[in-house]
Design an enzyme around this catalytic site. Structure first.
Site, PDB file in Angstrom:
ATOM      1  CG  ASP A 278      -1.696   1.250   1.406  1.00 28.30           C
ATOM      2  OD1 ASP A 278      -2.332   1.666   0.419  1.00 28.30           O
ATOM      3  OD2 ASP A 278      -1.674   1.834   2.498  1.00 28.30           O
ATOM      4  CG  ASP A 459      -1.279   2.186   6.937  1.00 32.29           C
ATOM      5  OD1 ASP A 459      -1.652   2.149   5.743  1.00 32.29           O
ATOM      6  OD2 ASP A 459      -1.149   3.239   7.572  1.00 32.29           O
ATOM      7  CG  ASP A 463      -4.402  -0.924   2.930  1.00 31.95           C
ATOM      8  OD1 ASP A 463      -4.617  -0.723   1.722  1.00 31.95           O
ATOM      9  OD2 ASP A 463      -3.767  -0.139   3.656  1.00 31.95           O
TER      10      ASP A 463
END
Length: 520
Positions: A278, A459, A463
């Site tokens: 990410d 995080d 996600d």
């Protein structure tokens, strides 16, 4: 597992066979040569000891995970009216709010639940949901997503969804579905047992048939010899081979700031050939820095004007610029005001008007309006500034380490494509997939998993479904609670620094397990 005999079947066969053999010998008085009760006890004791070691290791890491992700109910400021029609504000848990309730959201607070603005303007940080690190402007009739943060402003809003109908609940549902679809990891000992158990049973059957038909032994003796094959073939050490190695691996990981939510995650590291990152909060810190600027006047003068304006800003971008260009040589303004959703407007003693803000402040169109901050003097553009999310210092080194070991890297983010491509270029990431919703992230991870075992590192709440779906989900210790609960591994305190160690530890643990099983 999948209808195949596993380690437990092998242990049960050995224990039952040795007990039956010994019981028969004891009842018929055949003497001490037929008594193997201690073998039964040894098999069960060693296997239970192995299971205890593994469970104890997992439990110790789970305690740390629970401390990190300790759930706290969010408080909301509910608006109600008394019998005198006076507005009253009192705190309530967001779980008791209902559709239509009125709430007050203050500067710096987290939006307690999905709602619609009735009054006020605000800058909202939706990075935890969308992955977009730069706050967005919200005004009347705009919708607010529960979990996002009000960076600046004050709004009164009406609750639009509660319970299972909120955006956050929808993401949680995706997480649960993804976890349910994720196949359980089959341990190496179980895969060996799937071949070994039928082979041992086959040898035991052949022993019985050979003794009875070809050696002219009685049914009793033939049966006892076939049971002896089962007892001797049960490797007690195999019950400790995997748990002991995993217990040591989990202990080493914990000492180095790596928490495993389950033992199978340690084994699954060996298969990872692709790592998906990410962007916001994972490859970047979430803190803004000045990435570049261009001015039509002297650079020192431009920085002085910008700092003199942005030092009064409540916007995260303005604050970051003010921190970067701080100086004692400032302009004293005759008057200054912050226009919500626009920027800062000021007038100096000479009557010159200055404005710092987004492209919306420009009266004349410009060729490129993708810059973050524009500065004008008397409605004439005098320069622009680009602000970027600060890249984690260890990120480039970790990406390079992965590439050296022929592990593919992918950037998967909800952020804008241009920003993602720029970051990927800086870090050397192989592939970029940008502007993805949580649902699309989940689909992409499923597709990547189908090609090769994939680890996902993230995080944010957005996600979480992808983390749950990936072969191996990895989150950071400062991640959202949902992200941590959805992941298999949590990297503590040092950002991505310990990722190479975790991958190496997984591979070495797998080698140790194989060596243990060989000697067992």
């Amino acid at each position: 597992i999948n209808g195949m005999p596993n380690m437990n079947v092998l242990v049960t066969l050995g224990a039952v066979a040795s007990f039956a053999y010994s019981l028969t010998g004891a009842l018929l008085g055949w003497g001490h040569n037929y008594l193997f009760f201690e073998t039964t006890a040894s098999i069960i004791t060693l296997v239970l000891l192995g299971n205890y070691l593994e469970e104890a290791s997992i439990e110790s890491t789970q305690k740390e995970v629970k401390k990190l992700a300790k759930s706290q109910k969010l408080m909301a400021n509910m608006i109600a009216y008394d019998d005198q029609h006076q507005e009253q504000i009192f705190p309530v848990e967001n779980t008791v709010l209902k559709e239509g309730d009125l709430i007050l959201i203050k500067n710096g607070e987290q939006v307690p639940i999905d709602s619609k603005i009735l009054w006020g303007d605000a800058m909202l940080n939706e990075a935890i949901i969308t992955g977009e690190s730069i706050p967005v402007s919200k005004t009347k009739k705009d919708f607010l997503i529960g979990g996002s943060v009000l960076e600046s402003g004050l709004v009164k809003a009406q609750v639009t969804a509660t319970g299972k109908n909120t955006v956050l609940s929808g993401i949680l549902k995706m997480v649960q579905d993804a976890q349910g679809e994720k196949p359980p990891m089959q341990k190496l000992a179980d895969r060996i047992s799937a071949i070994f158990v039928p082979l041992v049973i086959g040898i035991a059957v052949l022993t019985f048939l050979g003794n009875y038909f070809f050696a002219d032994k009685t049914v009793g003796i033939s049966m006892m010899r076939s049971i002896a094959v089962l007892v001797i073939s049960c490797p007690c050490a195999m019950g400790l081979a995997t748990p002991a190695a995993i217990a040591v691996g989990l202990g080493r990981a914990a000492k180095n700031g790596i928490l495993f939510r389950n033992a199978s995650a340690l084994e699954s590291f060996k298969n990872i050939r692709q790592v998906v990152f990410d962007k916001t909060g994972t490859l970047t810190t979430g803190n803004f820095v000045v990435a570049g600027f261009k001015s039509e006047i002297d650079d020192t003068e431009f920085k002085k004007i910008t700092y003199s304006l942005e030092k009064f800003s409540n916007h995260p971008l303005g604050k970051s610029i003010a921190n970067a260009w701080k100086t004692n040589d400032v302009i004293r303004w005759k008057n200054i005001e912050e226009i919500k959703g626009m920027g800062i407007k000021a007038t100096d003693e000479a009557g010159n008007n200055y404005v710092a803000g987004s492209y919306k402040i420009l009266e004349q169109p410009v060729a490129d309006n993708n810059h973050n901050i524009f500065i004008t003097k008397n409605n004439t553009l005098i320069g622009w500034i680009d602000v970027a999310d600060d890249i984690r210092p260890e990120a480039k080194e970790v990406i390079g380490w992965l590439h050296d070991r022929h592990i593919t890297t992918v950037l998967l983010s909800g952020d804008k494509k241009e920003k993602c491509e720029l970051l990927a270029k800086q870090l050397g990431i192989s592939e970029v997939i940008a502007e993805q919703t949580p649902e699309q992230k989940l689909e992409k991870i499923a597709a990547l998993n189908a090609v090769t075992p994939t680890a996902m590192i993230g995080d944010g709440i957005n996600d979480a479904p992808a983390l749950a779906k990936a072969t191996l989900g990895i989150s950071l210790s400062d991640a959202s609670q949902i992200a941590m609960q959805s992941s298999d591994v949590i990297l503590m305190n040092h950002g991505l620094k310990n990722l190479p160690y975790a991958l190496g530890l997984g591979k070495h643990t797998n080698i140790t397990i194989k060596e243990n099983l060989f000697w067992a």
